[in-house]
Design a protein around this motif. Structure first.
Motif, mmCIF file in Angstrom:
data_model
loop_
_atom_site.group_PDB
_atom_site.id
_atom_site.type_symbol
_atom_site.label_atom_id
_atom_site.label_comp_id
_atom_site.label_asym_id
_atom_site.label_seq_id
_atom_site.Cartn_x
_atom_site.Cartn_y
_atom_site.Cartn_z
ATOM 1 N N PRO A 1 8.335 19.440 -1.516
ATOM 2 C CA PRO A 1 9.265 19.998 -0.698
ATOM 3 C C PRO A 1 10.174 18.785 -0.080
ATOM 4 C CG PRO A 1 7.179 19.767 0.557
ATOM 5 C CD PRO A 1 7.045 19.267 -0.974
ATOM 6 N N ALA A 2 11.351 19.098 0.403
ATOM 7 C CA ALA A 2 12.360 18.319 0.995
ATOM 8 C C ALA A 2 11.946 17.829 2.165
ATOM 9 C CB ALA A 2 13.752 18.534 0.735
ATOM 10 N N LYS A 3 11.763 19.020 2.822
ATOM 11 C CA LYS A 3 11.237 18.713 4.585
ATOM 12 C C LYS A 3 9.768 19.127 4.270
ATOM 13 C CE LYS A 3 15.618 19.950 6.416
ATOM 14 N NZ LYS A 3 16.216 21.074 7.069
ATOM 15 N N LEU B 1 14.597 12.662 -0.866
ATOM 16 C CA LEU B 1 14.803 13.929 -1.521
ATOM 17 C C LEU B 1 15.534 15.056 -0.718
ATOM 18 C CD1 LEU B 1 13.359 15.015 -3.973
ATOM 19 C CD2 LEU B 1 11.487 15.864 -2.619
ATOM 20 N N ARG B 2 16.553 15.356 -1.238
ATOM 21 C CA ARG B 2 17.630 16.134 -0.509
ATOM 22 C C ARG B 2 17.262 17.705 -0.726
ATOM 23 N NH1 ARG B 2 20.623 12.103 -2.252
ATOM 24 N NH2 ARG B 2 21.683 11.033 -0.880
ATOM 25 N N ASP B 3 16.454 18.097 -1.634
ATOM 26 C CA ASP B 3 16.268 19.551 -2.036
ATOM 27 C C ASP B 3 14.938 19.618 -2.525
ATOM 28 O OD1 ASP B 3 16.574 22.335 -1.933
ATOM 29 O OD2 ASP B 3 17.888 22.128 -3.554
ATOM 30 N N ASP B 4 14.450 20.773 -2.228
ATOM 31 C CA ASP B 4 12.927 21.119 -2.836
ATOM 32 C C ASP B 4 13.016 20.831 -4.303
ATOM 33 O OD1 ASP B 4 12.236 21.842 -0.047
ATOM 34 O OD2 ASP B 4 12.910 23.927 -0.552
ATOM 35 N N PHE B 5 11.701 20.192 -4.753
ATOM 36 C CA PHE B 5 11.991 19.782 -6.181
ATOM 37 C C PHE B 5 10.805 20.219 -6.819
ATOM 38 C CE2 PHE B 5 10.820 16.935 -9.577
ATOM 39 C CZ PHE B 5 11.861 16.251 -10.016
ATOM 40 N N THR B 6 10.920 21.009 -7.956
ATOM 41 C CA THR B 6 9.908 21.716 -8.597
ATOM 42 C C THR B 6 10.242 21.572 -10.170
ATOM 43 O OG1 THR B 6 9.216 23.347 -6.918
ATOM 44 C CG2 THR B 6 8.503 23.612 -9.271
ATOM 45 N N LEU B 7 9.243 20.885 -10.948
ATOM 46 C CA LEU B 7 9.414 20.785 -12.353
ATOM 47 C C LEU B 7 8.017 21.333 -12.953
ATOM 48 C CD1 LEU B 7 11.229 19.480 -14.752
ATOM 49 C CD2 LEU B 7 9.992 17.270 -14.247
#
Lengths: 332, 135
Positions: free
Chosen positions: A129-131, A321-327
């Motif tokens: 999560p970004a936040k 990290l500016r946005d939630d990141f999922t890979l």
């Protein structure tokens, strides 16, 4: 420390300073003010203490000077007024933070499930999560013949996005078994989202099923960031393009189902827009650059690939990290 | 005895706030409040009067010495027939403001005084009572 002790301590310090005008007394004054702060002594009380001490140790002070100190006292009350509000806001902020931590933990337990490891598929997942709370969602289901994978991204981030995400999770859990084909799943969810979510919120989603017996990957997308398909035979990355409108836009949406033949050595890479919207010094990251990073790691196990890509992108962005990141990577 | 007198100041414009302050300071001084408490009482009166002036246009501040179980105190009553407060819990929260800038108004007054009671009816007006005990 009770008032009379504070008062006599202040008197000694001030007397020492007036007598010698030295830096040591000033340093003591600084330490004293820190102690006052810790004990929540208000600014006006400090000024009042000062006035009292001045009256005691300096005989015959000019009345005008005393008047000016009274004026200062009045001004400091106003200061204290605002200062205490500030403190109380800070306390409230701390309470909110604590609540969010709990909510984030609940959310983590909602998303985290077992990652399938059968049917000859090696799967790696990273979701950050970004936040504190994430608007990204992913989900796997494995049965005797297939593995299904979902990845969704609520437009927006933080708490509102996370709340929508939980709804998606329960909507998916309650889908009947005969509605597990990608196109059907998305149109069912579209209906749920359209009816339950604020019109200003949208969710993009990709849903795919790997049919192990036939070596086919069928999928559909609701406006989700296209993933990649690594074609082992031609040694190239292809865009996993699928058309479909985002969830929640219209009451009834149909989603085309696409099919891919899978061969050993192929890979499917799914991502949220937090991955492609990584901003570096040179601007937005090109999708090709992401493919390049994956290529450089593609002989590693799937989990190592996603961890490495995340680390590389984190570094490129100076660890912000500016946005939630999922890979997600599926290696066949 | 002076202690029993009650005085009121009508609040119709910004200068009346100063009148109310003056009255509060005078009575609190006569009752024997220390400098800091005098200033606290005055600031509380000032805030209450300002609220009348800003939100209700007209109202009244009453200041009176009281005695309760041998304890002496100063009681401020603020009365207006303004629009009233829709959500009292909200205005009693720090940080809440409709006029921009720092909030602090009512919660600040509550902190400056020992007792604070508020009663408000929409379209009827607001009554606030605040008391500071003499130590």
């Amino acid at each position: 420390m009770d008032y009379t002790i504070k008062l006599s301590q202040y008197e000694r310090m001030l007397a020492q300073y007036i007598e010698q005008r030295d830096e040591r007394a000033l340093y003591k004054g600084q330490k004293f003010s820190r102690k006052m702060l810790e004990q929540h002594v208000s600014p006006e009380d400090v000024v009042s203490m000062h006035i009292e001490v001045v009256k005691r140790i300096i005989p015959h002070v000019d009345q005008k000077v005393m008047d000016s100190l009274e004026f200062l006292l009045e001004v400091m009350i106003g200061y204290g007024f605002a200062y205490r509000e500030h403190q109380s806001l800070r306390t409230r902020q701390e309470q909110l933070d604590a609540e969010i931590d709990i909510a984030a933990n609940i959310q983590k337990s909602l998303v985290e499930g077992e990652i399938p490891s059968g049917h000859g598929v090696d799967i790696g997942v990273i979701s950050k999560p970004a936040k504190k709370m994430s608007g990204d969602y992913y989900h796997f289901v494995q049965d005797d013949h297939s593995i299904s994978v979902a990845i969704a991204d609520v437009v927006g981030k933080g708490i509102p996005a996370a709340m929508c995400m939980s709804m998606i999770k329960y909507a998916m859990d309650s889908l009947p078994d005969y509605r597990k084909q990608p196109g059907d799943v998305l149109s069912s969810l579209n209906h749920v989202v359209e009816q339950n979510i604020d019109p200003s919120m949208f969710i993009t989603m990709f849903y795919g099923v790997y049919h192990a017996d036939e070596n086919i990957f069928s999928f559909a997308s609701a406006g989700h960031e296209p993933g990649f398909f690594y074609n082992h035979k031609y040694d190239r990355f292809e865009e996993l393009v699928a058309k479909g409108s985002v969830l929640g836009l219209r009451r009834h949406s149909n989603y085309t189902e696409y099919r891919l033949d899978i061969e050993p050595g192929d890979m499917i890479i799914l991502l949220s827009d937090g991955v492609t919207e990584c901003r570096t010094e040179k601007g937005f990251l090109e999708r090709g650059e992401i493919a390049d990073i994956i290529r450089s790691e593609m002989h590693s196990p799937a989990q190592r690939i996603v961890d490495q890509v995340y680390y590389n992108l984190e570094m490129l962005q100076d660890f912000v990290l500016r946005d939630d990141f999922t890979l997600i990577v599926l290696k066949f | 005895m002076i202690m029993e007198t009650r005085s009121s100041v009508p609040i119709n414009n910004e200068w009346d706030i100063v009148q109310a302050r003056q009255l509060g300071r005078q009575i609190s001084r006569e009752m024997g409040f220390g400098h800091v408490d005098q200033a606290r009482i005055t600031t509380a009166i000032s805030e209450l009067a300002r609220n009348i002036y800003l939100y209700a246009n007209n109202g009244e501040i009453t200041i009176e010495p009281i005695v309760n179980l041998g304890k002496k105190g100063l009681k401020i009553t603020s009365r207006d027939k303004g629009p009233g407060i829709k959500d009292i819990r909200l205005v009693m929260q720090d940080g809440y403001t409709t006029s921009g800038g720092l909030g602090a108004g009512l919660p600040g007054v509550k902190r400056l005084m020992d007792i604070f009671k508020i009663d408000s009816t929409l379209e009827k007006g607001t009554n606030i009572v605040a008391i500071k005990w003499l130590r």
